[in-house]
Design an enzyme around this catalytic site. Structure first.
Site, PDB file in Angstrom:
ATOM      1  CE  LYS A  49      -3.860  -2.065   2.570  1.00  0.00           C
ATOM      2  NZ  LYS A  49      -4.634  -1.928   3.829  1.00  0.00           N
ATOM      3  CE1 TYR A  60      -9.300  -2.679   0.852  1.00  0.00           C
ATOM      4  CE2 TYR A  60      -8.681  -0.585  -0.120  1.00  0.00           C
ATOM      5  CZ  TYR A  60      -8.353  -1.722   0.596  1.00  0.00           C
ATOM      6  OH  TYR A  60      -7.064  -1.893   1.054  1.00  0.00           O
ATOM      7  CG  ASN A 102      -3.210  -2.486   7.082  1.00  0.00           C
ATOM      8  OD1 ASN A 102      -3.094  -1.976   5.974  1.00  0.00           O
ATOM      9  ND2 ASN A 102      -4.272  -3.177   7.442  1.00  0.00           N
ATOM     10  CG  HIS A 141      -5.427  -6.004   0.063  1.00  0.00           C
ATOM     11  ND1 HIS A 141      -6.583  -6.018   0.803  1.00  0.00           N
ATOM     12  CD2 HIS A 141      -5.625  -6.869  -0.970  1.00  0.00           C
ATOM     13  CE1 HIS A 141      -7.457  -6.843   0.237  1.00  0.00           C
ATOM     14  NE2 HIS A 141      -6.903  -7.381  -0.838  1.00  0.00           N
ATOM     15  CD  GLU A 160      -8.963  -8.968  -3.117  1.00  0.00           C
ATOM     16  OE1 GLU A 160      -9.750  -8.443  -2.318  1.00  0.00           O
ATOM     17  OE2 GLU A 160      -7.816  -9.337  -2.793  1.00  0.00           O
TER      18      GLU A 160
HETATM   19  P1  AMP Z   1      -9.285  -5.518   4.615  1.00  0.00           P
HETATM   20  O1  AMP Z   1     -10.114  -5.736   3.386  1.00  0.00           O
HETATM   21  O2  AMP Z   1      -9.635  -6.400   5.739  1.00  0.00           O
HETATM   22  O3  AMP Z   1      -7.803  -5.416   4.303  1.00  0.00           O
HETATM   23  O4  AMP Z   1      -9.698  -4.079   5.183  1.00  0.00           O
HETATM   24  C1  AMP Z   1      -9.490  -2.994   4.407  1.00  0.00           C
HETATM   25  C2  AMP Z   1      -8.540  -2.030   5.016  1.00  0.00           C
HETATM   26  O5  AMP Z   1      -9.281  -1.008   5.653  1.00  0.00           O
HETATM   27  C3  AMP Z   1      -7.633  -2.550   6.103  1.00  0.00           C
HETATM   28  O6  AMP Z   1      -6.499  -3.227   5.599  1.00  0.00           O
HETATM   29  C4  AMP Z   1      -7.256  -1.264   6.796  1.00  0.00           C
HETATM   30  O7  AMP Z   1      -6.263  -0.544   6.047  1.00  0.00           O
HETATM   31  C5  AMP Z   1      -8.542  -0.479   6.730  1.00  0.00           C
HETATM   32  N1  AMP Z   1      -9.390  -0.632   7.925  1.00  0.00           N
HETATM   33  C6  AMP Z   1     -10.082  -1.727   8.280  1.00  0.00           C
HETATM   34  N2  AMP Z   1     -10.768  -1.504   9.444  1.00  0.00           N
HETATM   35  C7  AMP Z   1     -10.485  -0.225   9.805  1.00  0.00           C
HETATM   36  C8  AMP Z   1     -10.880   0.607  10.892  1.00  0.00           C
HETATM   37  N3  AMP Z   1     -11.712   0.194  11.851  1.00  0.00           N
HETATM   38  N4  AMP Z   1     -10.395   1.863  10.947  1.00  0.00           N
HETATM   39  C9  AMP Z   1      -9.568   2.315   9.994  1.00  0.00           C
HETATM   40  N5  AMP Z   1      -9.169   1.573   8.925  1.00  0.00           N
HETATM   41  C10 AMP Z   1      -9.613   0.325   8.835  1.00  0.00           C
END
Ligand code: AMP
Length: 159
Positions: A10, A50, A123, A126, A137
């Site tokens: 990312k 997303y 983080n 992905h 994806e």
């Molecule tokens: P994921 O598809 O699980 O990777 O989620 C999408 C991304 O959204 C995550 O990798 C984080 O970067 C972000 N994200 C998920 N939950 C939160 C949250 N509660 N607050 C802020 N960012 C979030």
């Protein structure tokens, strides 16, 4: 058993100069990179990638983050690659991610901090959540011509 999954470095990983460190975690595990490119995505593409999160309260921050700088996208292949890649990456919240994982070693932000500031969790990576998501994806990010079949040394020495 042999799967392909999507890994994204990312914007925070790209801007912090961690592309090489992150890619090497997958290579050293014996996973094979079968597609790779740098892409600067727009809001429309973010909504496609997303789509499951569009209605969540963190989506706006997530979109702002994901379009803020280029991303390095990789299609990664290996035995049960989806599960293995997620193990290498660690849990979504860097604060909780175990040391030894990418998120645990290179980040430390918490949900509480990100949510209070109204920003996305930074983080670094992905990784597709499951096999079905991985197939979708990989085909969203890569055309057939951008994915390669080749022999890696791992096929003789790791697998
Ligand atoms: P994921 O598809 O699980 O990777 O989620 C999408 C991304 O959204 C995550 O990798 C984080 O970067 C972000 N994200 C998920 N939950 C939160 C949250 N509660 N607050 C802020 N960012 C979030």
């Amino acid at each position: 058993m042999i799967e392909r999954t999507l890994v994204l470095v990312k914007p925070d990983g790209v801007q912090r100069g961690l592309i090489g460190d992150i890619i090497s975690r997958f290579e050293k595990r014996g996973l094979k990179i079968v597609g790779m490119k740098m892409v600067w995505v727009d809001k429309d593409f973010s909504k496609q990638h997303y789509s499951a999160h569009i209605d969540k309260n963190f989506y706006k921050g997530l979109e702002d983050f994901i379009i803020s700088a280029p991303i390095v996208a990789m299609a990664v292949e290996g035995i049960n690659a989806v599960e293995l890649v997620r193990k290498v990456v660690g849990s979504t919240e860097p604060k909780s991610a175990p040391i030894g994982t990418i998120r645990g070693d290179f980040a430390h932000v918490s949900y509480e901090y990100a949510d209070k500031k109204g920003i996305s969790i930074k983080n670094l990576v992905h990784a597709s959540g499951n096999s079905e998501e991985a197939e979708q994806e990989v085909s969203l990010w890569f055309s057939v011509e951008e994915l390669f079949n080749y022999k890696s040394a791992n096929q003789d020495y790791v697998m």
